[in-house]
Design an enzyme around this catalytic site. Sequence first.
Site, PDB file in Angstrom:
ATOM      1  N   ASP A   9      55.139  -2.165 -32.442  1.00  0.00           N
ATOM      2  CA  ASP A   9      55.015  -1.304 -31.259  1.00  0.00           C
ATOM      3  C   ASP A   9      53.586  -1.070 -30.767  1.00  0.00           C
ATOM      4  O   ASP A   9      53.230   0.061 -30.405  1.00  0.00           O
ATOM      5  CB  ASP A   9      55.682   0.043 -31.515  1.00  0.00           C
ATOM      6  CG  ASP A   9      57.164  -0.067 -31.823  1.00  0.00           C
ATOM      7  OD1 ASP A   9      57.699  -1.187 -31.841  1.00  0.00           O
ATOM      8  OD2 ASP A   9      57.794   0.983 -32.060  1.00  0.00           O
ATOM      9  N   HIS A  59      63.055   0.928 -23.898  1.00  0.00           N
ATOM     10  CA  HIS A  59      64.077   1.910 -23.551  1.00  0.00           C
ATOM     11  C   HIS A  59      64.626   1.695 -22.145  1.00  0.00           C
ATOM     12  O   HIS A  59      63.864   1.530 -21.186  1.00  0.00           O
ATOM     13  CB  HIS A  59      63.500   3.322 -23.653  1.00  0.00           C
ATOM     14  CG  HIS A  59      63.063   3.689 -25.040  1.00  0.00           C
ATOM     15  ND1 HIS A  59      63.880   3.571 -26.144  1.00  0.00           N
ATOM     16  CD2 HIS A  59      61.886   4.176 -25.510  1.00  0.00           C
ATOM     17  CE1 HIS A  59      63.238   3.971 -27.217  1.00  0.00           C
ATOM     18  NE2 HIS A  59      62.014   4.348 -26.867  1.00  0.00           N
ATOM     19  N   HIS A  65      66.835  10.966 -26.829  1.00  0.00           N
ATOM     20  CA  HIS A  65      65.527  10.554 -27.356  1.00  0.00           C
ATOM     21  C   HIS A  65      64.425  10.963 -26.373  1.00  0.00           C
ATOM     22  O   HIS A  65      63.312  11.269 -26.784  1.00  0.00           O
ATOM     23  CB  HIS A  65      65.529   9.043 -27.587  1.00  0.00           C
ATOM     24  CG  HIS A  65      64.296   8.503 -28.212  1.00  0.00           C
ATOM     25  ND1 HIS A  65      63.837   8.886 -29.455  1.00  0.00           N
ATOM     26  CD2 HIS A  65      63.399   7.572 -27.772  1.00  0.00           C
ATOM     27  CE1 HIS A  65      62.735   8.231 -29.750  1.00  0.00           C
ATOM     28  NE2 HIS A  65      62.431   7.431 -28.739  1.00  0.00           N
ATOM     29  N   LYS A 104      63.857  -2.882 -29.362  1.00  0.00           N
ATOM     30  CA  LYS A 104      64.718  -1.872 -29.978  1.00  0.00           C
ATOM     31  C   LYS A 104      64.790  -0.632 -29.096  1.00  0.00           C
ATOM     32  O   LYS A 104      63.897  -0.388 -28.283  1.00  0.00           O
ATOM     33  CB  LYS A 104      64.199  -1.500 -31.363  1.00  0.00           C
ATOM     34  CG  LYS A 104      62.774  -0.946 -31.362  1.00  0.00           C
ATOM     35  CD  LYS A 104      62.253  -0.780 -32.775  1.00  0.00           C
ATOM     36  CE  LYS A 104      60.810  -0.336 -32.816  1.00  0.00           C
ATOM     37  NZ  LYS A 104      60.564   1.004 -32.275  1.00  0.00           N
ATOM     38  N   CYS A 147      57.417   4.666 -36.507  1.00  0.00           N
ATOM     39  CA  CYS A 147      57.976   3.306 -36.458  1.00  0.00           C
ATOM     40  C   CYS A 147      57.442   2.392 -37.552  1.00  0.00           C
ATOM     41  O   CYS A 147      58.185   1.555 -38.073  1.00  0.00           O
ATOM     42  CB  CYS A 147      57.772   2.709 -35.074  1.00  0.00           C
ATOM     43  SG  CYS A 147      58.678   3.657 -33.811  1.00  0.00           S
TER      44      CYS A 147
END
Length: 192
Positions: A9, A59, A65, A104, A147
Amino acid sequence: MARALIVVDVQNDFCEGGSLAVAGGANVAFRIGELLHQWHEAEPGDRHYDYVVATRDHHIDPGDHFSREPDFVHSWPPHCVAGTDGVSFHPNLDPQPFDAIFDKGEYAAAYSGFEGKSHEGGHPLADWLRAKGVTAVDVCGIATDYCVRATALDAHEAGFTTTVLTPLTAGVAEASTDQALLDLRTAGVSLT
């Protein structure tokens, strides 16, 4: 018996100037970029890693979230939204010689790279690594306490010999980063 580097990330929204910036993120991106440059320039037989992969928050509609009033533990301001510049890898992360990228969190919160699927073929990370004969992974990226922690714990749980390259990570907060490092050590993950 192959070894892989998992870059977690290292995206614009997680570096300074992003919507969910982590202090030191741009510097981590630069240092990982230096490592990738050395790997890319080395002769194949001299490379420390057989494969280099990256994970990305990606996303679309991750439900609760995202929050207008985030608690910064389970809910967060919007970040890494598909189709925005925030989802892109940070420009300091250059070159980007990734053998595969695993997105993800499209429709739910996802912290571990092992929750992601590859662009090509939609393979889960663990399956992709096993298909390449990978038995050991090094993990680096952002954020140490979320993460990176989740990815390293899942790598270890999946049976990979796992090391977190702590100088190539940045955490959200000191206390949660210290706890994450303790969790990793306790689980049997090696730390550099």
